[in-house]
Motif scaffolding. Structure first.
Motif, PDB file in Angstrom:
ATOM      1  N   ASP A  29      -4.093  12.775  -4.662  1.00  0.00           N
ATOM      2  CA  ASP A  29      -4.579  11.457  -4.262  1.00  0.00           C
ATOM      3  C   ASP A  29      -5.519  10.913  -5.346  1.00  0.00           C
ATOM      4  O   ASP A  29      -5.387   9.781  -5.819  1.00  0.00           O
ATOM      5  CB  ASP A  29      -5.322  11.628  -2.924  1.00  0.00           C
ATOM      6  CG  ASP A  29      -5.861  10.317  -2.370  1.00  0.00           C
ATOM      7  OD1 ASP A  29      -5.259   9.266  -2.658  1.00  0.00           O
ATOM      8  OD2 ASP A  29      -6.874  10.358  -1.643  1.00  0.00           O
ATOM      9  N   ASN A  54      -5.134   7.680  -7.840  1.00  0.00           N
ATOM     10  CA  ASN A  54      -6.170   6.649  -7.893  1.00  0.00           C
ATOM     11  C   ASN A  54      -6.700   6.461  -9.307  1.00  0.00           C
ATOM     12  O   ASN A  54      -6.966   5.351  -9.749  1.00  0.00           O
ATOM     13  CB  ASN A  54      -7.318   6.996  -6.939  1.00  0.00           C
ATOM     14  CG  ASN A  54      -6.936   6.740  -5.493  1.00  0.00           C
ATOM     15  OD1 ASN A  54      -6.066   5.927  -5.211  1.00  0.00           O
ATOM     16  ND2 ASN A  54      -7.562   7.460  -4.581  1.00  0.00           N
ATOM     17  N   TYR A  99       0.814  -1.223   0.000  1.00  0.00           N
ATOM     18  CA  TYR A  99       0.000   0.000   0.000  1.00  0.00           C
ATOM     19  C   TYR A  99       0.842   1.265   0.000  1.00  0.00           C
ATOM     20  O   TYR A  99       0.483   2.267  -0.609  1.00  0.00           O
ATOM     21  CB  TYR A  99      -0.933   0.006   1.210  1.00  0.00           C
ATOM     22  CG  TYR A  99      -1.995   1.059   1.094  1.00  0.00           C
ATOM     23  CD1 TYR A  99      -3.159   0.806   0.383  1.00  0.00           C
ATOM     24  CD2 TYR A  99      -1.819   2.334   1.649  1.00  0.00           C
ATOM     25  CE1 TYR A  99      -4.128   1.779   0.232  1.00  0.00           C
ATOM     26  CE2 TYR A  99      -2.779   3.314   1.497  1.00  0.00           C
ATOM     27  CZ  TYR A  99      -3.933   3.031   0.794  1.00  0.00           C
ATOM     28  OH  TYR A  99      -4.878   3.990   0.640  1.00  0.00           O
ATOM     29  N   HIS A 145      -1.383  10.606   4.511  1.00  0.00           N
ATOM     30  CA  HIS A 145      -2.793  10.941   4.297  1.00  0.00           C
ATOM     31  C   HIS A 145      -3.772   9.803   4.556  1.00  0.00           C
ATOM     32  O   HIS A 145      -4.928  10.040   4.850  1.00  0.00           O
ATOM     33  CB  HIS A 145      -3.018  11.550   2.911  1.00  0.00           C
ATOM     34  CG  HIS A 145      -3.163  10.560   1.802  1.00  0.00           C
ATOM     35  ND1 HIS A 145      -2.108  10.095   1.076  1.00  0.00           N
ATOM     36  CD2 HIS A 145      -4.256   9.946   1.292  1.00  0.00           C
ATOM     37  CE1 HIS A 145      -2.534   9.247   0.170  1.00  0.00           C
ATOM     38  NE2 HIS A 145      -3.836   9.125   0.270  1.00  0.00           N
ATOM     39  N   ASP A 146      -3.321   8.552   4.480  1.00  0.00           N
ATOM     40  CA  ASP A 146      -4.258   7.450   4.698  1.00  0.00           C
ATOM     41  C   ASP A 146      -4.068   6.720   6.025  1.00  0.00           C
ATOM     42  O   ASP A 146      -4.785   5.766   6.304  1.00  0.00           O
ATOM     43  CB  ASP A 146      -4.162   6.435   3.542  1.00  0.00           C
ATOM     44  CG  ASP A 146      -5.002   6.850   2.340  1.00  0.00           C
ATOM     45  OD1 ASP A 146      -6.009   7.564   2.537  1.00  0.00           O
ATOM     46  OD2 ASP A 146      -4.652   6.475   1.202  1.00  0.00           O
ATOM     47  N   HIS A 166       1.275   3.880  -2.692  1.00  0.00           N
ATOM     48  CA  HIS A 166       0.269   4.902  -2.996  1.00  0.00           C
ATOM     49  C   HIS A 166       0.582   6.249  -2.337  1.00  0.00           C
ATOM     50  O   HIS A 166       0.708   7.253  -3.034  1.00  0.00           O
ATOM     51  CB  HIS A 166      -1.133   4.376  -2.649  1.00  0.00           C
ATOM     52  CG  HIS A 166      -2.185   5.438  -2.614  1.00  0.00           C
ATOM     53  ND1 HIS A 166      -2.569   6.140  -3.739  1.00  0.00           N
ATOM     54  CD2 HIS A 166      -2.917   5.957  -1.585  1.00  0.00           C
ATOM     55  CE1 HIS A 166      -3.502   7.025  -3.406  1.00  0.00           C
ATOM     56  NE2 HIS A 166      -3.732   6.931  -2.106  1.00  0.00           N
TER      57      HIS A 166
HETATM   58 MN    MN Z   1      -5.308   7.869  -0.743  1.00  0.00          MN
END
Ligand code: MN
Length: 744
Positions: free
Chosen positions: A153, A157, A60, A88-89, A63
């Motif tokens: 972001d 995506n 992950y 951010h996540d 990202h």
């Molecule tokens: Mn994100």
């Protein structure tokens, strides 16, 4: 086991490399502390996401690193934003809390991460797009960085959407098209906007996308040699300017090429300006304008210009800050070529917009377009009277997309308004009070109607009177969100005041029935399909709906209003209804409240009538009404065995009766409906509401849409204005419908 470890180590090496590449791409200045904190944020995120993988299977953490890289490289953001992007996540997806972040990284970064987490949060089900949009904008006015990181972001995506199931791809594409592309445009992030639109198209129209991409690839060599041929004769002369410059030919985006194919109805082969030539001069701000015009002069000495295509956004930049000199010239082989001339600073602003403007703040002496725009967003957001959908409608119609017109006050101050703005819009733009009290408008010293469409260079004078008040029809004479909002809130306030009488009447009735007002009012709204209480009160106050009319539909059971399940003449009416339209729900009949029968041209509701049992008339039969001595009105078929006798002997008691069927509508009403298009099904919902729910016939229906917004023109057949108004209210209440208006 050892193998697994090896894979892990290999992966970690790749992750570290990705991080290092990201750091290397940072354009902003960094000090040692920035680097240290950034490293810490990376390590925390790497650890927190350690068990997660993306849909594609990769760890992950790739990202957030990729998002940080977009922030660094493509938006040009600094350390704070990059650290926030890396984190951010973590709050949303891992056990790390905001408090953890606060302790380690302080308030500023925590606030940004919190903002990003909230943007991803649950949305309102009724109008997800509109609510989302509002939320994004509220965040925007608080801290622009949050939205910029969110845009990075979203871009990442979108780039990696391939692994998602199709319906998710479509949803994300729709939201990007609807919210992020317009925002990128408004914030001047052209590269982001272009890539968003290309990626959306790749999802929604894959065939067209790939066919254009393929053709661009196939024609690349030919294009490159053409650009060379075009540029070669310019070089010598540009060199003579003794100014560093760059000249490049850039292909246009797949999205814009496909728009051109659609709009001009031509084939790919017929589009010649598949690219634009850009000249970027490296000069100090004080010399920019002069040098750009000098370059223009050189270009047009070599290639013949098309005068109408000259656009000077250097003297007056676009509202989103864009500065550049554009012209189209006739190049070799007679092909049209667009040439863009700008300075390095302008180029950076053109590509990175808001993100770049900090760097040049105050340098070129241009007003701060972003601050001005953010102020106007704030103003719209602060208006409590505007619901999200309305807000979005206003916002999309003027602030985001349209071009501008430049007009002047009598003192010579320039005002920029969206193209299509009227003289009345101008009044509201100058000051709300000037708008409210505007009685007349002069353009270039001549009186014009309030709805006069402004042209570039118009000088506008506003004449006011303190007794003047806005009226409903003003809404048709403005296009800007600000003016519309202000007029609407006056209208709402007026309607509320005038409706007070209706509310009092209703309250008296409720207390008479000894039932609770709050607990029962919603039942009425729902039954009569009113969007708000104010509308119900208003109609009662204006006599459009009487108290007896309302309450004949209800009885009181345990302090609650309950719909009466049978009408006054149970069997008879049942018969009529069953025979006429057995498939129709009772609910739909009530929503309309429409008479099935007209007596002497009036709705038969007000008469106490029954259907004669001797002939059992049904809708469509020729009928007449006969006033009996003691049983009220009876409706007979014209060919009833008793008809001749009645007509002959009691002619004076016979009244004209006819079925009011929708197929015998007396007139056609044209409605314009606008709203939010959140996917397929808009047409179905509209036509379902009109034909099934309201029982009206649709004569024609056309719908067009763009960027998640639709506009429908519908012709329906109605008997009278009551019915039309009910229809308008009912359509208005549909999810995603913003406005319904009658086209006269
Ligand atoms: Mn994100």
């Amino acid at each position: 086991m050892a193998e697994v470890l090896e894979i892990k180590q290999e992966e970690q090496a790749l992750i570290n490399r990705a991080y290092e590449e990201m750091v290397a791409s940072i354009k902003a200045d960094l000090d040692d502390n920035d680097r240290k904190v950034m490293r810490e944020s990376f390590e925390l995120a790497n650890w927190a996401h350690r068990y997660q993988r993306r849909k594609s299977g990769e760890p992950y953490i790739f990202h957030p690193i990729a998002v940080a890289k977009i922030c660094a490289e493509e938006i040009g953001l600094g350390a704070t934003a990059i650290i926030s992007a890396l984190l951010h996540d973590v709050v949303e997806d891992t056990e790390i809390t905001l408090e953890d972040l606060r302790i380690k990284f302080g308030d500023k970064i925590t606030r940004i991460v919190d903002g990003l987490t909230k943007l991803d949060g649950a949305y309102n089900v009724k109008s997800p797009q509109a609510e989302n949009f509002k939320k994004v904008l509220s965040t925007l006015v608080e801290d622009v960085r949050v939205v910029l990181i969110k845009m990075a972001d979203r871009l990442h995506n979108m780039r990696t959407l391939g692994a998602m199931p199709r319906h998710k791809q479509l949803k994300i594409a729709a939201e990007t098209n609807f919210i992020y592309a317009p925002l990128a445009h408004r914030l001047g992030l052209y590269n982001l906007k272009t890539e968003y639109l290309d990626l959306c198209m790749k999802i929604t129209d894959p065939e067209i996308y790939h066919s254009i991409a393929k053709k661009l690839q196939e024609t690349r060599r030919e294009r490159t040699s053409y650009i060379k041929e075009f540029i070669a004769p310019l070089r010598d002369k540009l060199d003579d300017m003794q100014v560093p410059y760059e000249i490049i030919g850039r292909p246009k985006s797949i999205y814009s090429i496909s728009k051109k194919i659609q709009n001009k109805k031509v084939s790919f082969e017929e589009i010649y300006d598949l690219f634009a030539v850009r000249i970027i001069v490296d000069v100090p701000p004080t010399k920019e304008k002069m040098i750009c015009w000098q370059a223009y002069s050189i270009v047009t000495d070599v290639h013949r210009p098309i005068p109408e295509r000259l656009k000077d956004w250097i003297t007056i930049p676009k509202a989103n800050g864009y500065e550049s000199l554009h012209t189209t010239v006739v190049g070799p082989k007679g092909r049209f070529v667009e040439v863009q001339i700008r300075s390095v600073r302008m180029d950076e602003i053109a590509e990175r917009g808001f993100a770049a403007h900090w760097k040049y703040k105050g340098i070129a002496g241009q007003p701060d377009v972003y601050e001005r725009w953010l102020d106007s967003v704030r103003e719209i957001l602060e208006n409590p009277n505007v619901d999200a959908i309305e807000f979005l409608g206003n916002f999309k119609s003027d602030n985001l997309f349209s071009e501008e017109v430049y007009v002047y006050t009598p003192m010579g101050d320039m005002k920029i308004l969206p193209k299509g703005a009227t003289a009345l819009d101008f009044a509201f733009a100058i000051h709300t009070d000037l708008g409210y009290h505007c009685t007349a408008l002069k353009v270039n010293n001549k009186l014009v109607p309030m709805g006069y469409k402004l042209k570039n260079g118009d000088q506008v004078q506003i004449i006011t009177n303190k007794n003047q008040k806005p009226s409903e029809d003003w809404l048709n004479m403005v296009i800007t969100g600000k003016a519309k909002n202000k007029i609407r809130s006056v209208m709402k306030e007026r309607k509320r005041r005038e409706g007070e009488l209706g509310m009092e009447k209703l309250e008296r009735k409720f207390s008479h029935l000894k039932i609770d007002f709050e607990a029962n009012i919603e039942i009425l709204l729902k039954f009569f399909d009113y969007p708000s209480r104010v509308d119900l009160y208003y109609d009662i106050a204006m006599g459009k709906l009487s108290i007896p009319e309302i309450f004949k539909n209800f009885e009181v059971e345990q302090n609650r209003l309950v719909e009466i399940s049978e009408t006054v003449e149970p069997e008879k009416v049942e018969v009529v209804e069953r025979k006429i339209e057995p498939e129709k729900s009772r609910k739909s009949n009530k929503v309309i409240g429409k008479p099935r029968l007209l007596i002497n041209g009036e709705p038969a509701d007000k008469y106490d009538y029954t259907l004669a049992t001797c002939c059992n008339p049904v809708q469509g039969d020729q009928v007449f009404a006969y006033l009996t001595a003691n049983a009220g009105l009876k409706i007979h078929r014209a060919n009833c065995p008793n008809a001749t006798n009645i007509m002959a002997n009691y002619g004076y008691r016979v009244m004209k009766a006819e079925w009011s069927s929708t197929t015998e509508a007396t007139f056609v009403a044209d409605l314009k409906i606008t709203g939010i298009d959140d996917g397929p099904g808009v047409i179905e919902r509209l036509s379902h509401q009109i034909s099934t729910q309201l029982g009206l016939n649709i004569r024609s229906l056309s719908i067009s849409g763009e960027e998640g917004y639709f506009e429908a023109n519908i012709s329906i057949l109605v008997r009278n204005t009551d019915q039309l108004n009910i229809a308008i209210r009912s359509i208005q209440s549909l999810r995603n419908v913003s406005t319904v208006s009658r086209i006269e």
